[in-house]
Write an enzyme that holds these catalytic residues in place. Structure first.
Site, short mmCIF file in Angstrom:
data_model
loop_
_atom_site.label_atom_id
_atom_site.label_comp_id
_atom_site.label_asym_id
_atom_site.label_seq_id
_atom_site.Cartn_x
_atom_site.Cartn_y
_atom_site.Cartn_z
CD GLU A 175 -0.19 72.93 49.57
OE1 GLU A 175 0.73 72.13 49.85
OE2 GLU A 175 -0.25 73.53 48.48
CD GLU A 228 12.51 68.37 55.13
OE1 GLU A 228 12.98 68.10 54.00
OE2 GLU A 228 11.93 69.44 55.37
CB SER A 269 25.83 74.75 49.81
OG SER A 269 24.85 75.49 49.10
CG ASP A 312 7.68 69.22 49.96
OD1 ASP A 312 6.55 69.34 49.44
OD2 ASP A 312 8.06 69.90 50.93
CG ASP A 336 2.08 65.64 52.31
OD1 ASP A 336 1.55 66.22 53.27
OD2 ASP A 336 3.26 65.83 51.94
N GLY A 396 8.63 78.06 50.26
CA GLY A 396 7.59 77.06 50.04
C GLY A 396 7.74 76.34 48.72
P1 ADP Z 1 11.80 75.22 51.58
O1 ADP Z 1 12.07 73.76 51.49
O2 ADP Z 1 10.38 75.56 51.37
O3 ADP Z 1 12.70 76.05 50.71
P2 ADP Z 1 12.77 74.78 54.23
O4 ADP Z 1 12.76 75.62 55.46
O5 ADP Z 1 12.15 73.45 54.29
O6 ADP Z 1 12.13 75.67 53.08
O7 ADP Z 1 14.27 74.56 53.76
C1 ADP Z 1 15.14 75.65 53.60
C2 ADP Z 1 16.50 75.28 54.18
O8 ADP Z 1 17.11 74.28 53.36
C3 ADP Z 1 17.48 76.42 54.16
O9 ADP Z 1 17.33 77.22 55.31
C4 ADP Z 1 18.81 75.71 54.15
O10 ADP Z 1 19.16 75.25 55.44
C5 ADP Z 1 18.51 74.48 53.31
N1 ADP Z 1 18.88 74.70 51.90
C6 ADP Z 1 18.09 74.66 50.83
N2 ADP Z 1 18.80 74.87 49.69
C7 ADP Z 1 20.08 75.03 50.07
C8 ADP Z 1 21.31 75.28 49.36
N3 ADP Z 1 21.36 75.43 48.05
N4 ADP Z 1 22.45 75.37 50.10
C9 ADP Z 1 22.42 75.25 51.43
N5 ADP Z 1 21.31 75.03 52.13
C10 ADP Z 1 20.14 74.92 51.48
MG MG Z 2 11.26 72.28 52.82
#
Ligand code: ADP
Ligand code: MG
Length: 380
Positions: free
Chosen positions: A31, A158, A65, A170, A34, A122
């Site tokens: 952790e 990203e 989505s 990731d 990377d 996460g």
């Molecule tokens: P993690 O990657 O750990 O889940 P992040 O904060 O990096 O957390 O990413 C989460 C964000 O990614 C959400 O707030 C949303 O904006 C986007 N996201 C992830 N999956 C979806 C989905 N299925 N539909 C729409 N947005 C998504």
């Molecule tokens: Mg993320």
């Protein structure tokens, strides 16, 4: 910063040119390594983002989505700019922008996303939707890019378009993991080896506890920690902290200011833990992974300072209830905890964590057992 959004009837998925899937991930160990050119050992989750994608010839990118806000976001691919798209749609839009920036002649598409990766837990729901788009565009536009190349595209998406300074783990996990194994990844050159991880065969379960908290300091702290590691490497005259091994650690610590020492201690120890973990998996000694997980958590808590009361409690409760080992996984300040347990102990450990959270007044956590699943692929 507003999207040119039109609210359309949430339509059925487009008549498909194809369907792709890309998973979320949990990292077994490694952790905050990377972005230090170090080692990581993630597995892909069965939970994944699926995208039905049909190319369009008019340059429009139409994104919907099932987990979004009920609108279809419509964007002109030639007008995409970092900061110009907000909300969830920036993740898939980022991938198209990055491909075009890299000189690939890709156009628009109708994209319908449906994901069961919990968001913000996460578990890399963001990488899942980036990678599913990258995989779909690679096939539909015949780009000929391989998994690591697509992971780099998704990471740059990203970093540069969404504005999150994440490392490569990731996206590499989501693109390149294989069913039944963990991905031993060297993030310096993206060389990777698949290490068999037959949890069920060994009578084990890997519990994932989503603590359902995400503390606000996560983003600022991540950037600060990353900058601290880079400063330490520069002070030591190293390309990255990965170039410091355990043998050189004591002398290196003497040369660093107080505030950087714990960071360096964590990164060096964590890289060594990944190598130990891989050696144990290669030897088929999966149970011995437990103490490495718990030691990794102590390092993240005491040296790196990225755990929080909820993740600490989940780890302690799991280990006290008989888990072989447990640790927070992901960037920290909330998110998820993994616990390696004997199959028979899984219900007891799950219940113990739930009870501890109830007694502490925390939101009830969500726990599931993970098995290593496959990376991004076309499914239809
Ligand atoms: P993690 O990657 O750990 O889940 P992040 O904060 O990096 O957390 O990413 C989460 C964000 O990614 C959400 O707030 C949303 O904006 C986007 N996201 C992830 N999956 C979806 C989905 N299925 N539909 C729409 N947005 C998504
Ligand atoms: Mg993320």
């Amino acid at each position: 910063m507003t999207n040119p959004v039109r609210t359309l009837d949430p339509t059925a998925p487009p008549a498909p040119s194809g369907v792709w899937t890309a998973p979320g991930r949990v990292n077994l160990i490694g952790e905050h390594t990377d972005y230090n050119d170090g080692f990581v050992l993630p597995i892909a989750l069965p939970q994944a983002a699926r995208a039905t994608v049909r190319p369009r010839s008019d340059g429009l990118l139409r994104l919907y989505s099932e987990q979004g806000d009920g609108t279809t976001v419509e964007l002109d691919v030639t007008a995409l700019t970092p900061g110009g798209v907000d909300g969830w749609a920036r993740y898939p839009a980022a991938v198209v922008w990055t491909l075009r920036e890299a000189g690939h002649r890709v156009g628009g598409a109708d994209v319908h996303i449906d994901s069961d990766v919990p968001t913000g837990a996460g578990l890399s729901s963001s990488a899942a939707i980036e990678c599913v788009l990258a995989a779909a565009y690679n096939d539909l536009y015949d780009l000929g890019l391989d998994g690591p190349e697509l992971a780099r595209i998704a990471q740059r998406a990203e970093n540069a378009f969404v504005g999150v300074p994440c490392g490569i783990m990731d996206q590499m996990a989501s693109m390149c993991c294989r069913e039944g194994g963990a991905l031993f990844l060297d993030t310096r050159d993206l060389s990777a080896r698949h290490v068999p991880l037959d949890l069920l065969g060994a009578g084990l379960r890997l519990l994932v506890v989503d603590t359902r908290v995400k503390h606000d300091l996560a983003d600022g702290a991540y950037a600060r920690l990353r900058a601290g590691c880079e400063r330490a490497a520069a002070l030591l005259g190293l390309p990255a902290l990965r170039d410091l091994g355990p043998a050189g650690l004591p002398a290196a610590l003497d040369r660093l200011p107080d505030e950087l020492r714990p960071l360096v201690r964590h990164v060096v120890g964590e890289n060594a833990r990944v190598e130990q973990a891989v050696a144990l998996l290669d030897a088929g000694d999966l149970r011995a992974l437990g103490p490495i997980l718990t030691a990794g958590h102590a390092s993240l808590r005491d040296d790196y300072g990225v755990s929080c009361p909820e993740t600490d409690l989940a780890v302690t409760a799991a280990v006290d209830a008989g888990a072989l080992g447990a640790r927070m996984t992901g960037g920290g300040f909330g998110g998820s905890v993994i616990a390696l347990v004997d199959a028979a102990a899984a219900p007891t450990v799950t219940a113990a964590v739930e009870t501890a959270f109830r007694q502490a007044g925390h939101t009830a956590p969500r726990t599931f057992a993970a098995v290593p699943a496959a990376g991004a692929r076309r499914t239809f």
